[in-house]
Design an enzyme around this catalytic site. Structure first.
Site, PDB file in Angstrom:
ATOM      1  N   THR A  13     -25.209 -10.949  11.193  1.00 38.96           N
ATOM      2  CA  THR A  13     -26.144 -10.721  10.087  1.00 38.96           C
ATOM      3  C   THR A  13     -25.430 -10.020   8.936  1.00 38.96           C
ATOM      4  O   THR A  13     -24.695  -9.060   9.160  1.00 38.96           O
ATOM      5  CB  THR A  13     -27.355  -9.893  10.577  1.00 38.96           C
ATOM      6  OG1 THR A  13     -27.963 -10.601  11.645  1.00 38.96           O
ATOM      7  CG2 THR A  13     -28.360  -9.664   9.463  1.00 38.96           C
ATOM      8  N   ASN A  53       0.804  -1.218   0.000  1.00 37.67           N
ATOM      9  CA  ASN A  53       0.000   0.000   0.000  1.00 37.67           C
ATOM     10  C   ASN A  53       0.841   1.274   0.000  1.00 37.67           C
ATOM     11  O   ASN A  53       0.414   2.299  -0.502  1.00 37.67           O
ATOM     12  CB  ASN A  53      -0.957   0.001   1.197  1.00 37.67           C
ATOM     13  CG  ASN A  53      -0.305  -0.447   2.491  1.00 37.67           C
ATOM     14  OD1 ASN A  53       0.306  -1.519   2.552  1.00 37.67           O
ATOM     15  ND2 ASN A  53      -0.406   0.357   3.524  1.00 37.67           N
ATOM     16  N   CYS A 102       0.754   7.012  10.800  1.00 37.94           N
ATOM     17  CA  CYS A 102      -0.236   5.945  10.816  1.00 37.94           C
ATOM     18  C   CYS A 102      -1.471   6.453  11.536  1.00 37.94           C
ATOM     19  O   CYS A 102      -1.554   7.614  11.925  1.00 37.94           O
ATOM     20  CB  CYS A 102       0.307   4.687  11.462  1.00 37.94           C
ATOM     21  SG  CYS A 102       0.414   4.784  13.236  1.00 37.94           S
ATOM     22  N   GLN A 107      -4.714  -4.100  -2.057  1.00 38.33           N
ATOM     23  CA  GLN A 107      -4.310  -3.039  -2.999  1.00 38.33           C
ATOM     24  C   GLN A 107      -4.350  -3.487  -4.456  1.00 38.33           C
ATOM     25  O   GLN A 107      -4.506  -2.661  -5.351  1.00 38.33           O
ATOM     26  CB  GLN A 107      -2.907  -2.516  -2.660  1.00 38.33           C
ATOM     27  CG  GLN A 107      -2.853  -1.636  -1.429  1.00 38.33           C
ATOM     28  CD  GLN A 107      -3.646  -0.343  -1.555  1.00 38.33           C
ATOM     29  OE1 GLN A 107      -3.903   0.151  -2.651  1.00 38.33           O
ATOM     30  NE2 GLN A 107      -4.052   0.209  -0.442  1.00 38.33           N
TER      31      GLN A 107
END
Ligand SMILES: *Cc1c(COP(=O)(O)O)cnc(C)c1O
Length: 401
Positions: free
Chosen positions: A244, A158, A332, A186
């Site tokens: 779900t 990435n 980050c 990616q």
């Protein structure tokens, strides 16, 4: 005049494709639980299974081999954690070999999960990469002892865009009796991917990097491969992922895949052309630049470049003032200013790693955008460098801050 805004951070996330948005808006009325047997449920079920066929066939998989999950991160956590399922609770008779081989340049969701497993007794071996970010194949051979249960190597990085030879790595993993996983987030929808050509047992996908919605991903699990659910509870996804189904997200993912299937090939050529213009332009207009990542085995949309003497965060903020959104490898999610683990793994020194930005183009990027970046970037870099006392042109950098 409206301030110009250019989004060049498509490896972080992408805008919804208009057709994906339309599909999801229309589907929003449909609220049935796919597990319900009445008409509401059956309608939702039909849409989920239709989506499954589209996504599976896009990567050459059978629909039964596709598990919808909550994100790419969840898919990666699921695969790695399978090896901590030592209790044989889920897979009677299966005793995973307790060593995982992965690389130093994986996404944090692989690296941190590996670290966590290491604390719990799994042996984790991290492969080195060369200066372009490609896996050291000799070291892989060395690491592939008979206690290795899983090899996990990302298809495309990435941050620097480097693409690995997954088919070759899979072959070696299988020869050693290990399973093979690739985090293809990616590469998915940007490069042609076929699970049999790649030879992988697990493959991770995410919707929001390909103009689909956030919070939905898929995991390919080759038929017959040992598996253990990460999210336990209900019987959804044939017992492979409880909860779900995110019907809307799943339909959005499938629509995004359909759009990629139609656009991907032409887009790759168009993006590669713009990237070359960008790379050449930067080289011509700015002194002392270093490109990161493999020059050939690379994503057509990703350009990672270092400007020694200019902090990546400063470049990002100055470009943002000009309406241009890029990213740095170093910042980050936690806002940490640690240098990028990916660039450090390629042997970059801290200054090169700190001075890097990632420009990741997408389907909305135009040549005018690239020209605008080339107009603005040289001024930004020289401004930042002139403020930095540590920077001396020509590669000699003072040690003191
Ligand atoms: C974005 C990304 C992920 C995480 O995907 P999410 O769906 O955001 O959890 C994992 N791996 C790579 C290489 C990525 O770029």
């Amino acid at each position: 005049m409206k301030h110009r805004r250019i989004y060049l951070d498509n490896n972080a996330t992408t805008p919804l494709h208009p057709e994906v948005k339309n599909e999801m808006v229309e589907a929003m009325e449909m609220f049935g639980n796919p597990s319900s047997m009445h008409a509401y449920g059956r309608e939702a079920r039909a849409n989920v299974e239709h989506a499954r066929r589209i996504v599976a066939s896009f990567i050459g998989a059978h629909e039964d081999e596709l598990v919808f999950v909550g994100s790419g991160s969840e898919a990666n956590n699921t695969v790695l954690s399978l090896f901590a399922c030592a209790s044989n609770l889920c897979i009677p008779g299966f005793k995973a070999r307790q060593t995982i081989v992965t690389t130093r340049i994986e996404h944090p969701c692989v690296l941190e999960t590996s670290q966590c497993l290491a604390h719990r007794g799994t042996t984790v071996r991290l492969l080195d990469v060369d200066r372009y970010g490609r896996v050291d194949m000799d070291q892989l051979k060395e690491f592939l002892t008979d206690d290795v249960g899983l090899v996990s190597v990302m298809t495309a990085n990435n941050e620097i865009g480097t693409v690995q030879d997954i088919a070759a790595i899979s072959r070696m993993a299988h020869e050693a009796g290990a399973l093979m996983h690739t985090d293809a987030v990616q590469a998915f929808g940007k490069l042609p991917l076929h699970v049999d050509d790649l030879g992988v047992d697990f493959l991770t996908m995410s919707a929001h990097k390909i103009y689909g919605p956030k919070g939905i991903g898929a995991l390919y699990v080759r038929k017959g491969t040992p598996y253990c659910p990460f999210i336990r509870g209900g019987h959804q996804e044939k017992g492979r992922r409880a909860g779900t189904e995110n019907t809307l997200g799943i339909m959005g993912l499938a629509k995004a895949v359909e759009m990629r299937a139609a656009e991907m090939e032409d887009e790759a050529v168009r993006l590669a052309g713009m990237k070359e213009v960008l790379r050449k332009g930067i080289e011509e207009r700015i002194d002392d630049v270093l490109f990161n990542g493999h020059p050939e085995h690379n994503m057509p949309n990703t350009l990672n470049v270092s400007f020694p003497g200019a902090e990546g965060e400063a470049i990002l903020l100055y470009l943002d003032l000009e309406g241009i959104a890029v990213s740095t490898g170093s910042a980050c999610a936690s806002g940490s200013l640690d240098p990028s683990h990916v660039l450090l793994a390629t042997g970059s020194d801290a200054e090169r790693a700190h001075g890097s930005i990632r420009i990741s183009m997408g389907r909305e990027t135009t040549m005018e955008d690239i020209e605008y970046v080339l107009d603005v970037l040289p001024g930004v870099i020289s401004k930042i460098r002139s403020m930095s006392t540590a920077y001396i042109k020509g590669g000699e950098h003072a040690a003191a801050e």
